[in-house]
Scaffold this active site. Structure first.
Site, PDB file in Angstrom:
ATOM      1  N   LEU A 136       0.869  -1.175   0.000  1.00 32.79           N
ATOM      2  CA  LEU A 136       0.000   0.000   0.000  1.00 32.79           C
ATOM      3  C   LEU A 136       0.905   1.224   0.000  1.00 32.79           C
ATOM      4  CD1 LEU A 136      -2.788  -1.063   2.535  1.00 32.79           C
ATOM      5  CD2 LEU A 136      -2.350  -1.804   0.179  1.00 32.79           C
ATOM      6  N   ILE A 137       1.060   1.829  -1.149  1.00 29.80           N
ATOM      7  CA  ILE A 137       2.054   2.889  -1.310  1.00 29.80           C
ATOM      8  C   ILE A 137       1.389   4.260  -1.361  1.00 29.80           C
ATOM      9  CG2 ILE A 137       2.092   2.676  -3.843  1.00 29.80           C
ATOM     10  CD1 ILE A 137       5.201   3.228  -3.541  1.00 29.80           C
ATOM     11  N   LYS A 167      -8.565   3.217   7.593  1.00 26.77           N
ATOM     12  CA  LYS A 167      -7.568   2.153   7.406  1.00 26.77           C
ATOM     13  C   LYS A 167      -8.240   0.793   7.215  1.00 26.77           C
ATOM     14  CE  LYS A 167      -3.848   4.637   7.575  1.00 26.77           C
ATOM     15  NZ  LYS A 167      -2.887   4.607   8.670  1.00 26.77           N
ATOM     16  N   GLY A 206       3.455   0.460   5.696  1.00 23.07           N
ATOM     17  CA  GLY A 206       4.607   1.115   6.310  1.00 23.07           C
ATOM     18  C   GLY A 206       4.360   1.536   7.742  1.00 23.07           C
ATOM     19  N   GLN A 262      -1.826   3.750  14.799  1.00 24.50           N
ATOM     20  CA  GLN A 262      -0.806   2.707  14.835  1.00 24.50           C
ATOM     21  C   GLN A 262      -0.456   2.258  16.256  1.00 24.50           C
ATOM     22  OE1 GLN A 262       2.420   4.094  12.327  1.00 24.50           O
ATOM     23  NE2 GLN A 262       1.029   4.484  10.620  1.00 24.50           N
ATOM     24  N   CYS A 282      15.657  16.716 -17.637  1.00 28.40           N
ATOM     25  CA  CYS A 282      16.272  15.611 -16.903  1.00 28.40           C
ATOM     26  C   CYS A 282      16.910  14.689 -17.929  1.00 28.40           C
ATOM     27  CB  CYS A 282      15.260  14.868 -16.030  1.00 28.40           C
ATOM     28  SG  CYS A 282      14.008  13.967 -16.952  1.00 28.40           S
TER      29      CYS A 282
END
Length: 483
Positions: A183-184, A265, A287, A296, A456
């Site tokens: 889960l990013i 969540k 994370g 958390q 770039c």
């Protein structure tokens, strides 16, 4: 050009069948990664090492860079291979290669030997070291912490001179463990946790819950693509984007303020579990770190876990923030995370740190779960390799130029290290340096009467950032591409 790759030590203590399987997978991964450099590179596996050979010396730096980022490699040696006749000939060849390195230095010789020989490894070290000492008056033997260590290996009738040693990232080869879904969010934690699972041998797919519009999605795609391209491109992976704004809106409207964080969540892990099941993935990766934010705590994490039967892995559970940021800096995701907004924390003003299961379930009874069903059903899945292609399509409205107008300024958005190693020198135009991770906060301070051409090395980052700036309302931006 020859490299000898040494295995991560935990691979060498596996049973014979498992060790062989791991080595085969690592060999395949190395071939997949190095295939982008050309088809003249050969990769051969052995029981205790893997050998990479290329006749093109110009690819040496690129091969080294790639090998330092493939999970499963403990370290590797860049070597020269010669035949030899006797012990004195070993000294002569070693001295010819390394004699100049020991002038005015302390040194020692370390030898490894495989096969049947008339001499031992210690005899090789003493003979070669003694020869160095006799031929270089300013050199001095020192067996502990010398200035220079001369490394050589003898394998049957071959002399292998070690020119350089490079450290790998260790871990298990990707594909030796089962797939996971990360889960990013683009922040420090999710990037580091994704890397840690890749390093442990899992193919990491990415699931992104979009709470901040297209600009947020662009930023997270940059992070996911960077992680995959740098550490996991031996395998194909999915990037799944879920539009979670309708879910957040429903939570804001119907859920009690103190319970919002935990409920959000729980909704995320429910959605992620369905995505994971769809692609046959065994576990979800987050994370989360114990006590870092209100959701958390142990009580809240347990309630979040109860929302799904899918295994949730939390590789950062005992890490403090400073350590996480240090790892992000090492792997190169710190610059992305530094400017990535955190959306989860803004929806609740007084979050509970010890949620009660009955209260959470009572609040969730108010929630219209058809909304969750809908966003999962409409989730967008793409091959992560297509992110660069999609970016090109998305920024068709952003002009790409290779020539300059009177009012143009070229903005070099590469990292400071890249700018220093390869300065951008152009004639007839003003060049300014502003790293990509500072664009969101400092672009608005630039002279808005100028047109800025983002530059770039490969063009992908400049396209993504151009689209991001357009989303913020800046129209004086284009992409510069060298002729």
């Amino acid at each position: 050009m020859k490299f000898i790759i040494k295995l991560f030590p935990e691979i060498t203590i596996k049973s014979q069948s498992v060790r062989i399987r791991f080595i085969k997978i690592l060999t395949s991964n190395i071939r997949n990664v190095l295939s982008t450099l050309g088809d003249d590179i050969t990769v051969v596996r052995h029981w205790d090492n893997i050998v990479v050979v290329s006749k093109d010396e110009s690819k040496s730096e690129a091969v080294c860079d790639a090998l330092t980022r493939i999970p499963g490699i403990h370290h590797f040696l860049q070597v020269e291979e010669h035949s030899y006749t006797d012990l004195h000939n070993i000294f002569e060849q070693t001295f010819a290669a390394f004699g100049h390195l020991v002038e005015n230095k302390t040194f020692c010789v370390r030898a490894k030997r495989r096969g049947k020989h008339s001499f031992t490894s210690n005899e090789v070290e003493r003979y070669v070291g003694g020869g160095f000492n006799q031929h270089v008056e300013s050199a001095k033997v020192k067996l502990t912490r010398p200035d220079v260590t001369i490394n050589l290996e003898i394998e049957d009738d071959k002399l292998i001179l070690v020119n350089a040693r490079y450290e790998g990232i260790g871990g298990f080869p990707i594909g030796t463990q089962e797939d996971v879904l990360s889960l990013i969010s683009g922040g420090y934690d999710s990037g580091v946790s994704s890397y840690m699972l890749m390093r442990r041998g899992s193919r990491v797919h990415y699931c992104f819950f979009n709470l901040g519009g297209s600009a947020h999605e662009i930023g997270v795609k940059q992070v996911a693509h960077y992680l995959w391209n740098r550490f996991g491109r031996s395998h194909k992976v999915h990037f799944v984007a879920v539009d979670f704004e309708p879910v957040v809106a429903e939570i804001l409207e119907k859920i009690d303020d103190g319970q919002m964080g935990v409920v959000l969540k729980r909704m995320m892990v429910r959605a992620a579990s369905r995505v994971a099941e769809r692609y046959g993935v065994q576990a979800i990766v987050t994370g989360e770190a114990l006590g870092q934010v209100s959701s958390q705590t142990l009580t809240n994490l347990r309630l979040i876990d109860n929302a799904t039967d899918t295994l949730i892995l939390r590789p950062l559970i005992t890490h403090d923030k400073e350590n996480i940021i240090n790892i992000a800096r090492q792997i190169g995701t710190e610059d992305f995370a530094r400017t990535m907004p955190e959306f989860c924390g803004v929806i609740s003003k007084n979050p509970t740190v010890k949620a009660v299961k009955a209260k959470i379930e009572a609040e969730e009874e108010k929630f219209d779960f058809s909304i969750l069903d809908s966003v999962v059903e409409n989730a967008k899945n793409m091959d992560i390799r297509r992110i660069a292609e999609e970016t090109v399509q998305q920024v068709t409205e952003v002009e790409m130029v290779s020539e300059f107008a009177t009012n143009d300024v070229v903005l070099d958005i590469r990292s400071p290290e890249e700018q220093e190693n390869s300065p951008l020198k152009l004639e007839g135009v003003d060049v300014k340096e502003l790293p990509f991770y500072k664009l969101s906060t400092q672009f608005g301070d630039l002279d808005n009467s100028k047109t800025y051409l983002l530059y770039c090395e490969r063009g992908m980052m400049s396209r993504l950032q151009a689209l991001y700036l357009r989303e913020q309302g800046f129209n004086n931006v284009k992409v510069y591409r060298k002729k």
